[in-house]
Structure formats: C-alpha cells, structure tokens
Design a protein around this motif. Structure first.
Motif, PDB file in Angstrom:
ATOM      1  N   THR A 118      35.274  22.428  27.266  1.00  0.00           N
ATOM      2  CA  THR A 118      35.213  23.530  28.231  1.00  0.00           C
ATOM      3  C   THR A 118      36.081  24.663  27.717  1.00  0.00           C
ATOM      4  OG1 THR A 118      37.106  22.808  29.562  1.00  0.00           O
ATOM      5  CG2 THR A 118      34.939  21.875  30.118  1.00  0.00           C
ATOM      6  N   ALA A 119      35.792  25.892  28.159  1.00  0.00           N
ATOM      7  CA  ALA A 119      36.567  27.044  27.709  1.00  0.00           C
ATOM      8  C   ALA A 119      36.714  28.041  28.853  1.00  0.00           C
ATOM      9  CB  ALA A 119      35.915  27.715  26.505  1.00  0.00           C
ATOM     10  N   THR A 120      37.832  28.769  28.826  1.00  0.00           N
ATOM     11  CA  THR A 120      38.137  29.768  29.856  1.00  0.00           C
ATOM     12  C   THR A 120      38.641  31.038  29.194  1.00  0.00           C
ATOM     13  OG1 THR A 120      38.737  28.065  31.466  1.00  0.00           O
ATOM     14  CG2 THR A 120      39.541  30.294  31.886  1.00  0.00           C
ATOM     15  N   PHE A 121      38.095  32.178  29.629  1.00  0.00           N
ATOM     16  CA  PHE A 121      38.564  33.486  29.184  1.00  0.00           C
ATOM     17  C   PHE A 121      39.531  34.041  30.220  1.00  0.00           C
ATOM     18  CE2 PHE A 121      38.151  38.063  29.893  1.00  0.00           C
ATOM     19  CZ  PHE A 121      38.590  38.562  28.681  1.00  0.00           C
ATOM     20  N   ALA A 122      40.620  34.679  29.758  1.00  0.00           N
ATOM     21  CA  ALA A 122      41.593  35.232  30.697  1.00  0.00           C
ATOM     22  C   ALA A 122      42.331  36.405  30.061  1.00  0.00           C
ATOM     23  CB  ALA A 122      42.589  34.159  31.139  1.00  0.00           C
ATOM     24  N   PHE A 123      42.819  37.296  30.920  1.00  0.00           N
ATOM     25  CA  PHE A 123      43.774  38.309  30.475  1.00  0.00           C
ATOM     26  C   PHE A 123      44.536  38.854  31.680  1.00  0.00           C
ATOM     27  CE2 PHE A 123      40.173  41.027  31.510  1.00  0.00           C
ATOM     28  CZ  PHE A 123      40.721  42.237  31.954  1.00  0.00           C
ATOM     29  N   ASP A 124      45.680  39.492  31.402  1.00  0.00           N
ATOM     30  CA  ASP A 124      46.546  40.051  32.433  1.00  0.00           C
ATOM     31  C   ASP A 124      46.423  41.572  32.436  1.00  0.00           C
ATOM     32  OD1 ASP A 124      47.464  37.414  32.725  1.00  0.00           O
ATOM     33  OD2 ASP A 124      49.071  37.738  31.260  1.00  0.00           O
ATOM     34  N   TYR A 125      46.526  42.170  33.627  1.00  0.00           N
ATOM     35  CA  TYR A 125      46.462  43.624  33.733  1.00  0.00           C
ATOM     36  C   TYR A 125      47.403  44.110  34.834  1.00  0.00           C
ATOM     37  CZ  TYR A 125      43.368  42.913  37.779  1.00  0.00           C
ATOM     38  OH  TYR A 125      42.852  42.529  38.995  1.00  0.00           O
ATOM     39  N   TYR A 126      47.867  45.337  34.666  1.00  0.00           N
ATOM     40  CA  TYR A 126      48.824  45.953  35.594  1.00  0.00           C
ATOM     41  C   TYR A 126      48.366  47.398  35.785  1.00  0.00           C
ATOM     42  CZ  TYR A 126      53.653  46.506  37.501  1.00  0.00           C
ATOM     43  OH  TYR A 126      54.764  46.688  38.296  1.00  0.00           O
ATOM     44  N   ILE A 127      48.184  47.837  37.020  1.00  0.00           N
ATOM     45  CA  ILE A 127      47.705  49.189  37.319  1.00  0.00           C
ATOM     46  C   ILE A 127      48.668  49.871  38.274  1.00  0.00           C
ATOM     47  CG2 ILE A 127      45.880  50.543  38.450  1.00  0.00           C
ATOM     48  CD1 ILE A 127      43.881  48.406  37.511  1.00  0.00           C
ATOM     49  N   ILE A 128      48.993  51.141  37.984  1.00  0.00           N
ATOM     50  CA  ILE A 128      49.845  51.947  38.859  1.00  0.00           C
ATOM     51  C   ILE A 128      49.173  53.297  39.106  1.00  0.00           C
ATOM     52  CG2 ILE A 128      52.074  53.102  39.125  1.00  0.00           C
ATOM     53  CD1 ILE A 128      53.291  51.007  37.279  1.00  0.00           C
ATOM     54  N   GLY A 129      48.872  53.607  40.360  1.00  0.00           N
ATOM     55  CA  GLY A 129      48.459  54.952  40.763  1.00  0.00           C
ATOM     56  C   GLY A 129      47.073  55.392  40.349  1.00  0.00           C
ATOM     57  N   TYR A 130      46.120  54.481  40.230  1.00  0.00           N
ATOM     58  CA  TYR A 130      44.766  54.889  39.849  1.00  0.00           C
ATOM     59  C   TYR A 130      44.071  55.622  41.000  1.00  0.00           C
ATOM     60  CZ  TYR A 130      44.083  52.723  35.271  1.00  0.00           C
ATOM     61  OH  TYR A 130      44.126  52.425  33.934  1.00  0.00           O
ATOM     62  N   GLU A 131      43.401  56.734  40.647  1.00  0.00           N
ATOM     63  CA  GLU A 131      42.563  57.440  41.602  1.00  0.00           C
ATOM     64  C   GLU A 131      41.132  56.895  41.529  1.00  0.00           C
ATOM     65  OE1 GLU A 131      44.501  59.621  39.442  1.00  0.00           O
ATOM     66  OE2 GLU A 131      46.102  59.727  40.941  1.00  0.00           O
TER      67      GLU A 131
END
Length: 230
Positions: A118-131
């Motif tokens: 089995t396999a899993t794709f993942a990543f982390d993201y951080y967002i500040i102040g998007y319009e």
C-alpha cells in the motif's frame, strides 16, 4: 538471560556453541518481514537541498528566487512560518512581483511504488492571508494519468490555516507510478505560504536492507529506492 535458546545448536545456557546458518537466515528474514508492516518512506522532498531529499529532480516553473518582499524559494523562516519537517521548507510571498508570475508550479516526477503493498501520498502546507484569488492546488498523476486538481483553500477571504496542515491521500491498488504537480497562485505582499515534507510512504514493503548474498536459494530483491522511516 538476555535471550532464550531457540535451538540447542544455536546456544546452550546463553553461550554460543554452533551457528546454524539456515535458522539464523530464517530468523533474519522473519524480523525483516515484521519491519515491513510499519510505514516506510519511499520518496521525500523536504527542500533540504541535501541527500535526504530522495524525490528528485524537483522541477520549478520559475527558478528559486528571493527579491525584497517577494519569495519563491528554499526558506528557514517566513513571517510566522518555520519548517514543519527538518530545517527548511518552500516559502512563498507575492508571486506576482519580482519572482515570476502570479501562478507557479512545483513538479515531482514518477515514483515506482510497486515495492510496497500500500502507498500514501502526503505533504504539509501553511497559508496566511489568502484572498479569493489566491490558491494552492495539487494534482496527482497515477501512471501518467491526471486525477484532477484539488484546491486547498475554501474560497473565503482572508483565509489562513492557523498553522501547518497536512494532505494525506491513499493511493489506489494497482497503481505503478505516482507523480505530482503543486500549483500556487498568490498576489500580495501580506500573503504568505509554505510547503514542506512532500512524500510517499508505504506499508508491506520489500526489506529496506537487501541481503548481499542469497542463502539457501533465497534470492535477495533490490530495494535501493526505499529509505526506511526512522
């Protein structure tokens, strides 16, 4: 005693008397099979600019750039964002300026996932102040077939994640290769984003450390594209 005797040939009251190669080999393979049940990292891109980044090459629509308040670049800090994994992340600020256009992409090539059950794709993201006009999307490709772009912003304005968030997608069985394109659309000096720890992990994988010599007609399988998770 530190360990129990498995057979009389192997030990007698804790003293090694005679090595039974066949039994030791089977025991070694059994231990490796247990380790394959835990998650193992198949490939990772964490923007470290080091050998620890095994999902390569990283293709950028515009070369990494930091000019004044504009950034599309390897980063150790940006506004309140610091790395979520190891020591660096991909920092983004005001793309529609001195570091490319309003939209830019990160592309990672095919990774063979057939070494794992089995396999899993993942990543982390951080967002500040998007319009409302700002967005981060990702599109997975299974055996070079796009699965459609997925947006990470709900459409409200302004939008912030309030910290690192994680995307995690189970890859369907039968898929051989996985690649990904992450697209960032961002305009404004007070808008910030970070991306980190893009990875594919698996379970039921072939052993991380292949045997160097076949024993008892058991042929070792190469697994050099796997990095064991710590």
């Amino acid at each position: 005693m530190f360990f129990n005797c498995i057979t009389r040939k192997i030990c007698n009251f804790g003293r090694l008397k005679k090595i039974d190669v066949k039994r030791l080999t089977l025991l070694f393979l059994f231990i490796l099979s247990l380790s394959s049940l835990s998650a193992q990292v198949i490939a990772v891109q964490s923007f470290e600019q080091a050998a620890s980044d095994t999902w390569v090459p990283l293709s950028l629509s515009t070369a990494n750039c930091t000019v004044g308040g504009d950034r599309w670049d390897y980063s150790t800090s940006l506004s309140t964002i610091t790395p979520n994994h190891l020591t660096q992340f991909w920092g983004i600020q005001d793309l529609n300026g001195n570091c490319g256009g309003a939209s830019e992409t990160l592309t990672l090539p095919n990774v063979d996932i057939t070494v794992c059950a089995t396999a899993t794709f993942a990543f982390d993201y951080y967002i500040i102040g998007y319009e409302s006009t700002d967005d981060i999307t990702y599109e997975l490709f299974y055996d070079n077939i796009g699965q459609g772009a997925v947006s990470l912003t709900p459409g409200g304005s302004p939008f912030s994640t309030g910290g690192w968030s994680t995307v995690s997608i189970a890859i369907p069985g039968g898929v051989t290769n996985v690649s990904v394109v992450i697209t960032v659309t961002q305009n404004g000096g007070s808008d910030y984003a970070g991306i980190d720890n893009i990875n594919i992990s698996g379970t039921g994988c072939a052993p991380c450390v292949p045997l160097t010599e076949p024993v008892n007609q058991i042929t070792a399988q190469s697994t050099t594209n796997i990095t064991c998770a710590s």
